[in-house]
Motif scaffolding. Structure first.
Motif, PDB file in Angstrom:
ATOM      1  N   ARG A 275       0.437  -0.972  -0.455  1.00  0.00           N
ATOM      2  CA  ARG A 275       0.405  -0.004  -0.243  1.00  0.00           C
ATOM      3  C   ARG A 275       0.673   1.547  -0.323  1.00  0.00           C
ATOM      4  NH1 ARG A 275      -2.390   3.166   3.613  1.00  0.00           N
ATOM      5  NH2 ARG A 275      -1.495   2.114   5.818  1.00  0.00           N
TER       6      ARG A 275
ATOM      7  N   TYR B 256       0.936  -0.602  -5.960  1.00  0.00           N
ATOM      8  CA  TYR B 256       0.545  -1.563  -6.491  1.00  0.00           C
ATOM      9  C   TYR B 256       1.569  -0.921  -7.532  1.00  0.00           C
ATOM     10  CZ  TYR B 256      -2.993  -3.253  -2.628  1.00  0.00           C
ATOM     11  OH  TYR B 256      -3.581  -2.933  -1.785  1.00  0.00           O
ATOM     12  N   ASP B 257       1.744   0.281  -8.381  1.00  0.00           N
ATOM     13  CA  ASP B 257       1.721   0.699  -9.548  1.00  0.00           C
ATOM     14  C   ASP B 257       3.372  -0.397 -10.002  1.00  0.00           C
ATOM     15  OD1 ASP B 257       2.885   2.608  -7.650  1.00  0.00           O
ATOM     16  OD2 ASP B 257       3.150   3.542  -9.676  1.00  0.00           O
ATOM     17  N   LYS B 258       4.373  -0.503  -8.374  1.00  0.00           N
ATOM     18  CA  LYS B 258       5.464  -1.324  -8.964  1.00  0.00           C
ATOM     19  C   LYS B 258       5.234  -3.032  -8.689  1.00  0.00           C
ATOM     20  CE  LYS B 258       7.991   2.553  -6.946  1.00  0.00           C
ATOM     21  NZ  LYS B 258       6.753   3.107  -5.948  1.00  0.00           N
ATOM     22  N   ILE B 259       4.283  -3.168  -8.509  1.00  0.00           N
ATOM     23  CA  ILE B 259       4.054  -4.415  -8.508  1.00  0.00           C
ATOM     24  C   ILE B 259       4.300  -4.963  -9.656  1.00  0.00           C
ATOM     25  CG2 ILE B 259       2.505  -7.066  -8.237  1.00  0.00           C
ATOM     26  CD1 ILE B 259       1.386  -5.801  -5.826  1.00  0.00           C
TER      27      ILE B 259
END
Lengths: 716, 350
Positions: free
Chosen positions: A386, A390-393
């Protein structure tokens, strides 16, 4: 939850713009539904998920913003409330009000309760800054004392209540006070209280109340139970409300059980800012801090003297929850990478303390009491991602492996039937599964014994889980006919509930068809009125698709909405697979279906049909040996209907029949009443050889002979 | 010596052109090209000819046969045209075509099928759960405890039982209700298959919401789960981007926001880049460039356990979306009630 940009700025040294902050909040799980300009300030409307009661306060949100942005907390003017000193008379002359006692009937309902008495307040309008701040959050400014409790609620997340102390007394005795007792207890059945919204509430044993007891010297008045002065955690009573005449107040801050408050709020149908927070669980350690803060603010803004602080119960000592956290497991589940120190850093920013246990992969995380939602490894994983983003997943493609899952036959049949009906030109409709008594009354139907009804329907019209699709389809016809579309062909496939004669559970899959008016054609004269045989043909096509052969079509009186002599049922073994009929005029009229258009309805149990269906497709060789056609015209009547004639022809033809079909129907002067002239086409053929004329003539003669002999038909 | 057949060809041509109906034309076809016709008669002579003449003789005959064939075909076409035209030869080609009466799937069915088909192509299978559910499957099995605020998101219709039918629902303990989401089907699907699995569960759901332009007490959801030993959140993102680009266009982008669902941990809400304004900001995406379309996350260990899967051995992801919402976005429908009014003028548009 609403919060203003200026309030955040006051507590936190942030540099981002209001819009950028809104984005950051949303991306961290504090979903900003609306960012609203209000004067020179901005108001954030934040949707707080039910797992995060700690976000239901300005302090909580500011703490989160500090964690996600790294901004520093400021010491604001009202930053940290000072601990109000209890049991110390601070006013000039000793005050009778200091004798306060509190008792809690059941510590499960209320773990602890603080009451602070402040004497000699001057109730009046709030200072402008306070009123403005509350109004920005959508709260009406009432007076300084009430506003302070609301302000502290918003700031700390702990609901507070202020009672007019003198009214607690006078309500019971109307006499001067010298000892005061507060009882936290369950209400008695049918006990009543008028709440501050002016509504008289009838209570019961599920509801927790605050009761006030006045003890007049020598004459105890109802000492054991007292009289309700507030619905605990939900709403105060009108009788003890703080008004312009109030001089002495009792401030309340307590920990009420979430389930009890939730239940009470549901029973009474009252939700308040207080009940909302108690239901989700308030932070044990804030209960004291909030009342101290409110006491200080009251003294400062409304004057008065802090007389005494009493308490009942004790705040449970809450040790921080400790969770073992395996970082490599978490990262493997998320499919992303992060170093141990990055993870540790995130946890610490959120106020968790982290220790390594044997290697950098294994953490022991201590969770503060404000975060009751964090319980297991997965909860901590979410915190990491969080804050990290999440965009780094990355995006990866999973290997979806083959596996076995049985599809029940009714599922396959449903898909096949839908396609087939659309191919027939029918429009699919979707109607409500919930119906009312009126629907059945209009359809002239009696409701069966297996009926499923709702305990909490929205309205009476939506209280019954429908056992049949037919009323809903008539409703569709009614709607369209009244919008000037009189030529209709609809079907619906949906579950019906508690239908008679089904054993599969309370719901089964059903198909309903309705035809009205004409089958439209672009060249209007070529439009054809729908007949009973159109709807029958549709069902027969479905039976043929399902390769169901052994069925009988019989007349039935089972449909009270059927036009006389048109009700039919299709029976296979013990099962009634389908019913169909023309709808009678009374039912049409009841549904408001005006006009002369005929309406036909059918209902097919796909559940029962599925048991008999063979949906495998297979090829049978195309016969190239020519067949020979003979027509026969007869007068059919009651004693020898078409179905009997057809069956007889088929049985008498020594297996040399390819098909028997209806070529024409005629009713003219030469056909007596009660009879129908039929021309039937018989196709003779044999799979192995071409039949000679002699062979065909011989079998045809035999067929004709049985028609005239067994059925006494006249061949024309 | 080659024979000149041209006179035969000319004669045939004259006769064919003079014909006025199909029967007479058929007679001529038999006369010239039939089994015992003129051409066949000449053909029969071939074996009697000297070997070196046969070729020229034969090719001349073939030529004749073709010429007659062309004449016959031309006449046949001419006759066919006359038959289908008005007697005076006038055809008003501006008359409307006779359009067949077309059936239609309901727009919600169309969208639901599209969603399911995309996932089917990705390896998922379809599973149907019941609409009448037990309180256990709708709540407790999904980590939504009794009397908990997390139930607030799922206001639910309960079923009043006059007595008997409780026992008729498999695994029935406690109260029956109309499912308020498709998630209880997760539990039933897991019990119906051994992991690894990938399952899609579409269907009707019910909540006691008063009807207005954006709410209805009955609506449709599509739910999906995938369980495998090492399945990851990144796989969930991969599957959802594949889905979204099929469903909303190849240029669709996704945005994952943290959220809370009791049955997933971590949980996320997923926005798609607005396909109407391409991220420029319009009224549909409320000027944000993003539209919320689904919720998802890694399946909570509690849920895997409820489905009979050991959470120490298996992980899963789950996602769910509202069919009405997607249909409204895709078709530009602004009122949910239109789906259930079943106005012919509405249904025939899809």
């Amino acid at each position: 939850m609403k919060i203003t940009y200026s309030w955040i700025k006051e507590l936190l040294d942030i540099k981002v713009s209001p819009q950028a902050l809104a984005d950051k909040l949303s991306m961290a799980g504090l979903s900003v539904e609306l960012l609203e300009k209000s004067g020179d300030d901005w108001v954030y409307h934040i949707e707080v998920t039910s797992n995060r009661p700690d976000w239901l306060s300005v302090n909580g949100i500011v703490r989160e913003i500090a964690a996600i942005t790294g901004a520093e907390l400021r010491n604001s003017a009202y930053g940290k409330g000072q601990r109000a000193k209890g049991k110390k008379i601070l006013c000039s002359k000793p005050h009778a009000l200091c004798k306060l006692s509190i008792s809690i009937e059941d510590s499960k309902d209320c773990a602890f309760y603080y009451g602070n008495v402040i004497a000699g307040v001057k109730v009046g309008p709030s200072p402008q800054w306070l009123a403005k701040r509350l109004e920005a959050l959508g709260l009406r400014s009432v007076n300084n004392v009430v506003d302070i409790t609301n302000y502290c609620l918003m700031e700390t997340g702990q609901p507070l209540h202020a009672f007019d102390l003198d009214k607690i007394v006078s309500q019971l005795a109307g006499e001067p006070v010298n000892q005061l007792k507060i009882i936290v207890r369950r209400a008695k059945k049918d006990e009543k209280i008028m709440t501050i919204d002016g509504v008289e509430r009838i209570l019961n044993e599920n509801i927790l109340v605050i009761a006030g007891v006045y003890d007049k010297t020598g004459q105890p008045a109802n000492r054991q139970t007292g009289k309700p002065i507030a619905v605990a955690g939900i709403m105060g009573g009108a009788g003890t409300e703080v008004s312009g005449k109030t001089t002495n107040i009792l401030l309340e801050s307590a920990y009420f059980d979430p389930v009890v408050v939730r239940r009470g709020s549901r029973i009474l149908g009252v939700a308040s800012d207080s009940s909302y927070r108690f239901e989700r669980g308030v932070d044990v350690s804030t209960v004291r801090r909030a009342i101290d803060r409110a006491t200080e603010m009251t003294k400062e803004i409304a004057g008065g003297a802090f007389v005494c602080a009493e308490q009942a119960g004790k705040a449970p000592a809450q040790a921080p929850r400790k969770i073992h956290f395996c970082l490599s497991e978490a990262l493997d589940t998320l499919g992303m990478e992060m170093t141990a120190s990055q993870a540790k850093n995130i946890f610490e920013k959120l106020g968790f303390s982290v220790g390594y246990r044997g290697g950098k992969d294994s953490f022991l995380v201590s969770v503060p009491t404000t975060r009751r939602d964090i319980k297991i490894q997965e909860d901590l994983s979410e915190e990491l991602v969080r804050v990290w983003g999440y965009d780094k997943i990355p995006l990866t493609a999973p290997a979806i492996k083959p596996f076995a899952l049985d599809v029940p036959p009714v599922g396959t049949l449903e898909a096949r039937a839908k396609g087939l009906l659309v191919n027939m030109g029918l429009k699919e409709v979707i109607t409500y599964s919930l119906t009312g008594d009126e629907d059945y009354k209009k359809t002239a139907m009696e409701l069966g014994a297996n009926l499923l009804e709702l305990e909490n329907p929205l309205t009476r019209d939506l209280r019954i889980l429908r056992p049949t699709l037919i009323p809903s389809l008539l409703n569709c016809v009614s709607f369209n006919v009244n919008h000037n579309n009189k030529d209709l062909e609809f079907f619906e496939i949906a579950r019906v509930f508690g239908a008679e004669g089904t054993s599969k559970g309370p719901e089964t899959l059903s198909l309903g068809i309705v035809l009205c008016g004409e089958k439209r054609s672009t060249w209007q004269k070529e439009s054809k009125r729908y007949t009973l045989f159109d709807i029958r043909g549709m069902i027969e096509a479905l039976l043929e698709e399902a390769k169901v052969k052994n069925y009988e079509i019989k007349k039935t009186e089972s449909m009270p909405f059927a036009q006389k002599n048109t009700g039919c049922e299709i029976i296979a073994g013990k099962d009634t697979l389908a019913v169909f009929c023309m709808v009678n005029n009374d039912v049409k009229r009841a549904w408001g279906i005006k006009g002369k258009e005929d309406v036909y309805v059918a209902e097919v149990s796909l559940e029962l049909l599925a048991h008999r269906a063979d949906l495998k497709k297979s090829f049978s060789r195309i016969v190239s040996i020519p067949s020979i056609i003979r027509d026969v015209s007869v007068l059919a009547g009651q004693d020898a209907p078409y179905s009997r004639i057809k069956a007889l022809i088929e049985s008498k033809a020594d297996g040399l029949i390819r098909s028997v079909s209806l070529a024409d129907i005629y009713q003219g002067q030469e056909v007596p009443a009660g009879q129908l002239g039929l021309t039937i086409t018989i196709e003779y053929g044999c799979a192995s050889k071409t039949l000679t004329d002699e062979e065909v003539n011989s079998v045809h003669q035999k067929v004709l002979g049985s028609l005239t002999g067994e059925l006494s038909l006249k061949i024309r | 010596m080659p024979i000149d057949y041209s006179h035969i060809a000319d004669e045939a041509k004259l006769q064919i052109e003079a014909v006025a109906d199909k029967a007479a034309l058929e007679e001529l076809r038999i006369k010239y090209l039939g089994r015992k016709g003129v051409v066949a008669e000449f053909m029969a002579r071939i074996p009697t000819l000297p070997a070196d003449e046969r070729k020229a003789y034969g090719s001349g005959l073939n030529d004749l046969k073709n010429k007659i064939g062309v004449c016959l075909a031309a006449k046949e076409a001419q006759l066919a045209a006359i038959v289908s035209s008005a007697p005076d030869g006038y055809i008003d080609v501006t008359l409307p075509g006779k359009k067949p009466l077309l059936g239609r799937f309901h727009p919600l069915t169309q969208v639901e099928s599209e969603i399911c088909d995309i996932f089917r192509r990705l390896g998922f299978k379809i599973f149907d759960g019941p609409e009448v559910e037990t309180e256990y499957h709708n709540f407790e099995a999904l980590n939504i405890p009794l009397e908990h605020p997390s139930r607030d998101a799922f206001d639910t219709f309960y079923i009043k039982l006059a007595g008997e039918p409780v026992s008729r629902l498999a695994g029935s303990t406690g109260k029956l209700l109309l499912r308020s989401h498709t998630s209880p089907a997760q539990i039933r699907a897991m019990k119906a298959a051994k992991p690894p699995v990938a399952i899609i569960m579409p269907g009707r759901v019910y909540r006691p919401d008063s009807v207005d332009a954006s709410h209805c007490f009955m609506f449709h959801q599509v739910e999906g789960i995938a369980v495998d030993a090492k399945i990851r959140f990144s796989d969930l993102k991969g599957i959802l981007i594949a889905f979204a680009q099929e469903m909303f266009g190849q240029k669709t982008k996704l945005r994952f926001r943290p959220s809370f669902f009791p049955f997933t941990e971590p949980s996320a809400e997923v926005d798609i880049s607005c396909f109407l304004c391409r991220g420029q900001g319009c009224s549909v995406c409320k000027k944000s460039g993003w539209i919320e379309v689904l919720g998802c996350g890694m399946m909570h260990p509690h849920v895997l356990k409820s489905g009979g899967y050991d959470p120490k051995k298996w992980r899963g992801f789950a996602f769910g979306m509202g069919v009405e919402r997607i249909a409204m976005l895709k078709f530009g429908i602004n009122d949910i009630r239109l789906f259930f009014e079943n106005d012919l003028r509405f249904l025939e548009q899809f």
